[in-house]
Write a protein that holds these residues in place. Structure first.
Motif, PDB file in Angstrom:
ATOM      1  N   THR B 181       0.809  -1.215   0.000  1.00 36.85           N
ATOM      2  CA  THR B 181       0.000   0.000   0.000  1.00 36.85           C
ATOM      3  C   THR B 181       0.845   1.269   0.000  1.00 36.85           C
ATOM      4  O   THR B 181       0.305   2.359  -0.094  1.00 36.85           O
ATOM      5  CB  THR B 181      -0.952  -0.019   1.212  1.00 36.85           C
ATOM      6  OG1 THR B 181      -2.039   0.854   0.972  1.00 36.85           O
ATOM      7  CG2 THR B 181      -0.231   0.369   2.486  1.00 36.85           C
ATOM      8  N   GLU B 205       2.242   8.200  -9.700  1.00 32.64           N
ATOM      9  CA  GLU B 205       1.578   9.414  -9.229  1.00 32.64           C
ATOM     10  C   GLU B 205       1.055   9.176  -7.816  1.00 32.64           C
ATOM     11  O   GLU B 205       1.089  10.047  -6.969  1.00 32.64           O
ATOM     12  CB  GLU B 205       0.429   9.801 -10.161  1.00 32.64           C
ATOM     13  CG  GLU B 205      -0.194  11.123  -9.791  1.00 32.64           C
ATOM     14  CD  GLU B 205      -1.216  11.592 -10.811  1.00 32.64           C
ATOM     15  OE1 GLU B 205      -1.962  12.526 -10.490  1.00 32.64           O
ATOM     16  OE2 GLU B 205      -1.270  11.036 -11.915  1.00 32.64           O
ATOM     17  N   GLU B 206       0.538   7.975  -7.619  1.00 31.35           N
ATOM     18  CA  GLU B 206       0.228   7.505  -6.279  1.00 31.35           C
ATOM     19  C   GLU B 206       1.016   6.220  -6.062  1.00 31.35           C
ATOM     20  O   GLU B 206       1.440   5.588  -7.029  1.00 31.35           O
ATOM     21  CB  GLU B 206      -1.268   7.238  -6.105  1.00 31.35           C
ATOM     22  CG  GLU B 206      -2.179   8.372  -6.561  1.00 31.35           C
ATOM     23  CD  GLU B 206      -2.019   9.647  -5.756  1.00 31.35           C
ATOM     24  OE1 GLU B 206      -1.250   9.651  -4.772  1.00 31.35           O
ATOM     25  OE2 GLU B 206      -2.648  10.652  -6.120  1.00 31.35           O
ATOM     26  N   ILE B 207       1.177   5.813  -4.839  1.00 32.07           N
ATOM     27  CA  ILE B 207       2.052   4.665  -4.579  1.00 32.07           C
ATOM     28  C   ILE B 207       1.294   3.466  -4.009  1.00 32.07           C
ATOM     29  O   ILE B 207       1.875   2.548  -3.469  1.00 32.07           O
ATOM     30  CB  ILE B 207       3.182   5.049  -3.609  1.00 32.07           C
ATOM     31  CG1 ILE B 207       2.600   5.555  -2.294  1.00 32.07           C
ATOM     32  CG2 ILE B 207       4.099   6.058  -4.246  1.00 32.07           C
ATOM     33  CD1 ILE B 207       3.655   5.795  -1.226  1.00 32.07           C
ATOM     34  N   TRP B 208      -0.020   3.487  -4.201  1.00 29.00           N
ATOM     35  CA  TRP B 208      -0.851   2.457  -3.591  1.00 29.00           C
ATOM     36  C   TRP B 208      -0.922   1.246  -4.519  1.00 29.00           C
ATOM     37  O   TRP B 208      -1.878   1.076  -5.280  1.00 29.00           O
ATOM     38  CB  TRP B 208      -2.225   3.043  -3.294  1.00 29.00           C
ATOM     39  CG  TRP B 208      -2.136   4.354  -2.569  1.00 29.00           C
ATOM     40  CD1 TRP B 208      -1.356   4.644  -1.497  1.00 29.00           C
ATOM     41  CD2 TRP B 208      -2.822   5.567  -2.892  1.00 29.00           C
ATOM     42  NE1 TRP B 208      -1.525   5.946  -1.123  1.00 29.00           N
ATOM     43  CE2 TRP B 208      -2.418   6.537  -1.948  1.00 29.00           C
ATOM     44  CE3 TRP B 208      -3.747   5.925  -3.866  1.00 29.00           C
ATOM     45  CZ2 TRP B 208      -2.908   7.845  -1.979  1.00 29.00           C
ATOM     46  CZ3 TRP B 208      -4.232   7.223  -3.885  1.00 29.00           C
ATOM     47  CH2 TRP B 208      -3.820   8.154  -2.952  1.00 29.00           C
ATOM     48  N   ASN B 209       0.083   0.389  -4.397  1.00 28.45           N
ATOM     49  CA  ASN B 209       0.175  -0.773  -5.280  1.00 28.45           C
ATOM     50  C   ASN B 209      -0.854  -1.821  -4.901  1.00 28.45           C
ATOM     51  O   ASN B 209      -1.112  -2.064  -3.716  1.00 28.45           O
ATOM     52  CB  ASN B 209       1.571  -1.380  -5.192  1.00 28.45           C
ATOM     53  CG  ASN B 209       2.614  -0.525  -5.886  1.00 28.45           C
ATOM     54  OD1 ASN B 209       3.297  -0.968  -6.797  1.00 28.45           O
ATOM     55  ND2 ASN B 209       2.752   0.729  -5.458  1.00 28.45           N
ATOM     56  N   TYR B 210      -1.411  -2.464  -5.903  1.00 25.61           N
ATOM     57  CA  TYR B 210      -2.474  -3.436  -5.661  1.00 25.61           C
ATOM     58  C   TYR B 210      -2.097  -4.837  -6.118  1.00 25.61           C
ATOM     59  O   TYR B 210      -2.389  -5.806  -5.457  1.00 25.61           O
ATOM     60  CB  TYR B 210      -3.746  -2.988  -6.374  1.00 25.61           C
ATOM     61  CG  TYR B 210      -4.964  -2.945  -5.501  1.00 25.61           C
ATOM     62  CD1 TYR B 210      -4.931  -2.334  -4.259  1.00 25.61           C
ATOM     63  CD2 TYR B 210      -6.170  -3.485  -5.917  1.00 25.61           C
ATOM     64  CE1 TYR B 210      -6.046  -2.268  -3.462  1.00 25.61           C
ATOM     65  CE2 TYR B 210      -7.303  -3.419  -5.129  1.00 25.61           C
ATOM     66  CZ  TYR B 210      -7.242  -2.804  -3.892  1.00 25.61           C
ATOM     67  OH  TYR B 210      -8.354  -2.741  -3.101  1.00 25.61           O
ATOM     68  N   TRP B 224      -3.298   1.506  -7.641  1.00 25.29           N
ATOM     69  CA  TRP B 224      -4.516   2.279  -7.342  1.00 25.29           C
ATOM     70  C   TRP B 224      -4.189   3.768  -7.472  1.00 25.29           C
ATOM     71  O   TRP B 224      -3.365   4.298  -6.743  1.00 25.29           O
ATOM     72  CB  TRP B 224      -4.941   1.932  -5.939  1.00 25.29           C
ATOM     73  CG  TRP B 224      -6.006   2.726  -5.279  1.00 25.29           C
ATOM     74  CD1 TRP B 224      -5.981   4.049  -4.979  1.00 25.29           C
ATOM     75  CD2 TRP B 224      -7.255   2.238  -4.789  1.00 25.29           C
ATOM     76  NE1 TRP B 224      -7.125   4.412  -4.336  1.00 25.29           N
ATOM     77  CE2 TRP B 224      -7.925   3.323  -4.210  1.00 25.29           C
ATOM     78  CE3 TRP B 224      -7.866   0.992  -4.779  1.00 25.29           C
ATOM     79  CZ2 TRP B 224      -9.168   3.199  -3.613  1.00 25.29           C
ATOM     80  CZ3 TRP B 224      -9.114   0.876  -4.183  1.00 25.29           C
ATOM     81  CH2 TRP B 224      -9.755   1.963  -3.624  1.00 25.29           C
ATOM     82  N   HIS B 260      -9.702   3.253 -16.250  1.00 29.15           N
ATOM     83  CA  HIS B 260      -9.674   4.087 -15.047  1.00 29.15           C
ATOM     84  C   HIS B 260      -8.336   3.882 -14.350  1.00 29.15           C
ATOM     85  O   HIS B 260      -7.707   2.835 -14.532  1.00 29.15           O
ATOM     86  CB  HIS B 260     -10.816   3.693 -14.087  1.00 29.15           C
ATOM     87  CG  HIS B 260     -11.256   4.798 -13.183  1.00 29.15           C
ATOM     88  ND1 HIS B 260     -10.612   5.087 -12.000  1.00 29.15           N
ATOM     89  CD2 HIS B 260     -12.267   5.690 -13.291  1.00 29.15           C
ATOM     90  CE1 HIS B 260     -11.221   6.097 -11.416  1.00 29.15           C
ATOM     91  NE2 HIS B 260     -12.224   6.491 -12.178  1.00 29.15           N
ATOM     92  N   ILE B 262      -7.886   3.717 -11.087  1.00 26.44           N
ATOM     93  CA  ILE B 262      -8.001   2.937  -9.854  1.00 26.44           C
ATOM     94  C   ILE B 262      -7.848   1.464 -10.250  1.00 26.44           C
ATOM     95  O   ILE B 262      -8.819   0.724 -10.375  1.00 26.44           O
ATOM     96  CB  ILE B 262      -9.338   3.190  -9.155  1.00 26.44           C
ATOM     97  CG1 ILE B 262      -9.548   4.665  -8.881  1.00 26.44           C
ATOM     98  CG2 ILE B 262      -9.420   2.401  -7.842  1.00 26.44           C
ATOM     99  CD1 ILE B 262      -8.671   5.255  -7.821  1.00 26.44           C
TER     100      ILE B 262
END
Lengths: 495, 412
Positions: B181, B205-210, B224, B260, B262
């Protein structure tokens, strides 16, 4: 209309509470209690409870909210408004389709735990742009939730079993992802029934991803990042107006009311600044007057001369700031010292006594977006203020008030649905009438965001005054009930 | 590219064949899957009557023989987060424990925290093909290796694991990747070196790996809020795939990129990338994108938890309302599996695009319609749901479509 003194204040004692059960604390709320949240129609509730009483395999036939327009966006500030997008999101309410409604209530509980997560301890965090700066906001939010829990306990706690509510408090202000670990702890170790919290946009996103997988309600009361709710997670709620709504109002004020054409932006380089200002930037462009220059600064900076010199050289009519109150005030002071007399507009975080104290006379005339009207005459609001002052010795601020409302909504949902996370979600998401809190009526959109009215705050004679769109006669673009479907389809070029 | 016309003799012949074929099936009708003359032998599985594909002309293979596993069969928990097949063993990650199902004996062995599992929630599993080590992504507990009956544990305070909330894990050569996350971490099992990838050194751009997957020298991360990232192992370079319209509330063009940002799942197979989001899904063959939404395809829902590609033409989508299988990409032919909550029986809907070709009632199939993970096991398929584990038995499985000799006048 005078404000009642919006203060960010931090008591050192809060750290003592960390990790302690509130049921062990002496109540300081006295005999003053605020009104309970507006009770939805009992018959509707009973029908709803019948509908959601299903086995693990059935998805209850709940009526899903359908919005005709996302976030009440005016046609002329919608993205790609000249064509119909292939797919539009967030217009239909998300469902929870898992088996959770069939999980029975556990036996032998001594308390009903509700989680709180927010920035309440200082740290150095990449997530929040360096040294943390949101503790004052988090502590204010915590106090609002504490008051709500204490008052609920005074009324008998969880009525079904006559056991108290317990607030389990967590700090999310750590390194990247701290909020994720904390939500895991709340969901699996503490076994809370719902969670309230988060202010920082990055931590909020991390938290809701965990909430989705752990299947637990996440009520946000302090993060105004528009993208927080734009994730299609059926477990996420927000009871505070977001930067999209406040941005729309500011855009209308700047461009439709005041007829500016050359606006500059200065913002924090963190996620709050980056995403918060997006609706201003997009709205300006879509109305034909793109932001002339956008400058970012490091959170915690004290010298803004580099950014301001460039803004000064850009022949601007006004400047918009998106960041915290301290930086907002310092920027304003430096502008005036440089001879920049541009009208100054800002975000809701600048609506604070701290801003007024730092900016002094320079604050006069500053206008900010604000998610509610704290100076309105409202009996529930007055009771809340009184109880809060008695309990904590300070005035409640916006984070306290929204935390109080959010926690009251959770408590209502638990009292109504019982101890089942999925059913708690259901009654919150499908209650017939919106909750009436101390911050006003909180109507949820299809994606469970707060669509309540937002306001502008203006400094007049050293105090914040609050105005609605109607008060200031601010024009608004057409909000089409369903205009978009008749336009050309982007994917085909056809109708 | 119009997928309908890519396969010669496609739609027109197929639909005609439906009306004259051996099954009295017409569009929008319901047929009960019979035992077929050349169908597999009866297995005696509790899923009921064994029958595999409806041998209709131009029909995809439909799984009608299923077996279900729950806590009653020995699983530690019914909320299945991850499934990984390793030969005769099927590793199952649940919300409260790890399980290993031995297909030869049908016995299930379990591990919880008391048995040394470092944390109860197992969110992701991969097996190192060289060593047989089982790598576990722990949802809130870091990364673990199960080897020789022992658990080794890495977390953000004792290693280079960037965060303990691990959503995805995959083996790349001698490296283990963990999608967390708060960024991605790579652990070199030969020298113990860790690498961390965040917004500082990757285009996140965001670091919220899924999710993550590896094939053909390319490592893919589903992030994400940041779309899909492709890491070229040899070159050490990144490439990002974002939703071109850049807007959260719309998808402007269906086929211009991922639908998208996300992103929830990625799967790369036969040079083809499959991507899922909570807003629909996408396929990318290196040149063309194709978006998929529930309103015009066999996707049961736009809310996709994961995807796994079986080939460039077949992918299985785990959604909150059932299991969507794009069985044949060129003809846009889908099989959608759901469970009837009243009868507990299964249903398979075969459709081309949004047009339903046939509906087949089956014996109990999916344990639940909330699907979280899928893994392939030869012709069989294992399905993790929020209320049990399912095994779709694929005797006689065939990829793509099978055309009737009578209907098409030729033997495919």
């Amino acid at each position: 209309m005078k404000s009642k003194g919006l203060m960010f204040c931090m008591l050192p004692g809060v750290l003592v509470w960390f990790g302690l059960s509130l049921t062990t604390l002496p109540s300081a709320a006295g005999d003053e209690t605020t009104n309970e949240p507006d009770r939805a129609d009992q018959a509707d509730i009973e029908r709803l409870l019948e509908v959601i009483d299903v086995d693990p395999y059935e998805v209850p036939p709940l009526v899903l909210k359908r919005d005709h327009n996302y976030a009440r966006s005016a046609v002329d500030v919608e993205p790609f408004r000249h064509v119909t997008p292939f797919r539009e999101h967030f217009l239909e309410q998300m469902e929870y389709t898992g088996p959770g409604r069939a999980i029975p209530e556990p036996e032998n509980l001594e308390t009903v735990k509700i989680g709180f997560i927010g920035p309440i301890m200082s740290t150095v965090s990449v997530a929040t742009g360096g040294k943390s700066h949101e503790e004052a906001l988090g502590i204010a939010m915590l106090r609002g939730t504490q008051l709500a829990v204490e008052q609920a306990n005074q009324r008998g706690g969880y009525l079904e079993r006559a056991i108290p509510f317990e607030l389990v408090i967590s700090n999310d202000n750590g390194l990247w992802g701290a909020s994720g670990n904390e939500i895991i702890k709340l969901a699996y170790k503490d076994k809370v029934w719902a969670i309230l919290g988060t202010i920082d946009g990055a931590n909020s996103h991390i938290a809701i991803r965990v909430a989705l997988k752990a299947e637990i309600v996440m009520m946000n009361t302090g993060d105004t990042d528009p993208t927080f709710i734009e994730t299609n997670i059926p477990w996420v709620f927000r009871c505070i107006g977001d930067d999209r709504q406040m941005g729309y109002l500011l855009v209308d004020y700047l461009y439709r009311k005041l007829n500016y054409t050359r606006i500059g932006v200065i913002r924090g380089s963190n996620r709050y600044g980056r995403f918060g200002v997006r609706e201003i930037r997009d709205g300006a462009r879509r109305l034909g007057h793109p932001v002339i220059l956008e400058m970012a600064y490091q959170v915690g900076a004290r010298d803004f001369s580099l950014q301001l010199e460039r803004l000064q050289a850009s022949n601007l009519e006004a400047i918009v700031h998106w960041g915290d109150a301290v930086e907002g005030a310092l920027i304003l002071n430096q502008m005036r010292a440089m001879g920049m007399d541009h009208p100054y507009y800002a975000c809701d975080r600048c609506v604070s006594d701290e801003f007024l104290a730092l900016a002094g006379d320079n604050a006069e005339g500053v206008v900010c977006g604000y998610p509610w009207h704290p100076a309105r005459q409202d009996e529930d609001l007055e009771l809340f203020r009184r109880a809060f002052r008695r309990r904590f010795g300070v005035e409640p601020d916006t984070y306290s008030a929204h935390g109080y409302d959010g926690m009251n909504m959770l408590i209502w949902a638990i009292q109504t649905a019982g101890l089942n996370r999925a059913k708690i979600r259901d009654v919150l998401a499908h209650r017939a009438r919106p909750h009436k809190g101390v911050t006003g009526v909180i109507p949820f959109s299809a994606c469970l965001d707060d669509l309540g009215e937002v306001f502008l705050a203006r400094v007049e004679n050293g105090e914040w005054e609050f105005y609605s769109r109607q008060d200031l006669d601010i024009p608004q673009g057409t909000i089409a009930p369903r205009d978009r479907v008749s336009r050309k389809t982007a994917a085909t070029g056809g109708g | 590219m119009n997928p309908i016309t890519c396969r010669p003799g496609g739609v027109t012949v197929l639909l005609t064949a439906f009306l004259v074929g051996p099954w009295t099936v017409v569009r929008e009708s319901i047929a009960v899957a019979p035992s077929q003359p050349n169908s597999p032998e009866k297995t005696g599985d509790k899923a009921g009557a064994a029958s595999s594909a409806p041998d209709l002309p131009g029909m995809p293979y439909v799984y009608t023989n299923w077996k279900q596993y729950t806590t009653k069969d020995g699983l530690p928990n019914d909320h299945i987060f991850a499934v990984k097949v390793d030969g005769d063993r099927v590793w199952v990650g649940t919300e409260d424990g790890l399980a290993c199902l031995d297909k030869r004996t049908n016995r299930i062995q379990t591990w919880g925290e008391k048995q040394g599992l470092p944390w109860r929630a197992v969110g992701a599993i991969d097996v190192h093909p060289k060593t047989g080590d089982v790598w576990l992504g722990l949802f809130g507990g870091g990364l673990a290796r199960f080897s020789g009956g022992r658990f080794d544990h890495w977390h953000q305070l004792n290693s280079g694991l960037v965060n303990d909330v691990v959503y995805g894990v995959c083996v790349e050569n001698d490296n283990i990747w963990a999608a967390t996350t708060a960024g991605a971490s790579r652990y070199n099992t030969t020298n113990g070196e860790w690498s961390i990838f965040t917004e500082k050194n990757a285009p996140m751009e965001e670091i919220w790996n899924y999710g993550c997957c590896y094939a053909d020298g390319l490592l893919y991360l589903g992030v994400w809020g940041s779309g899909v990232l492709e890491y070229n192992i040899e070159r050490g370079t990144w490439k990002d795939y974002l939703d071109p319209d850049g807007e959260m509330e719309i998808d402007l063009y269906r086929d211009d990129g991922i639908v998208h940002v996300i992103t929830t799942g990625v799967s790369y197979v036969e040079k083809t990338l499959w991507v899922t989001t909570y807003f629909g899904a996408s396929r990318y063959d290196g040149r063309h994108w194709r978006g998929y939404f529930a309103h015009e395809s066999g996707l049961p829902s736009d809310f996709n938890n994961a995807v796994i590609g079986r080939s460039a033409n077949e992918a299985w989508f785990s959604t909150d309302k059932g299991l969507g299988v794009l069985a044949d990409f060129p003809t846009d032919t889908w099989v959608t599996y759901t469970k009837d909550h009243k009868t507990r029986k299964g249903k398979a809907v075969v459709q081309r695009g949004k047009d339903v070709l046939t509906v087949i009632e089956t014996p109990p199939s999916l344990p639940h319609n909330y699907i979280l993970w899928v893994d392939f096991d030869g012709d069989d398929v294992w399905v993790g749901t929020s209320k049990g584990l399912g095994r779709a038995i694929g005797r006689g499985y065939y990829p793509g479509l099978r055309h009737s000799k009578d209907a098409l006048g030729k033997d495919n």
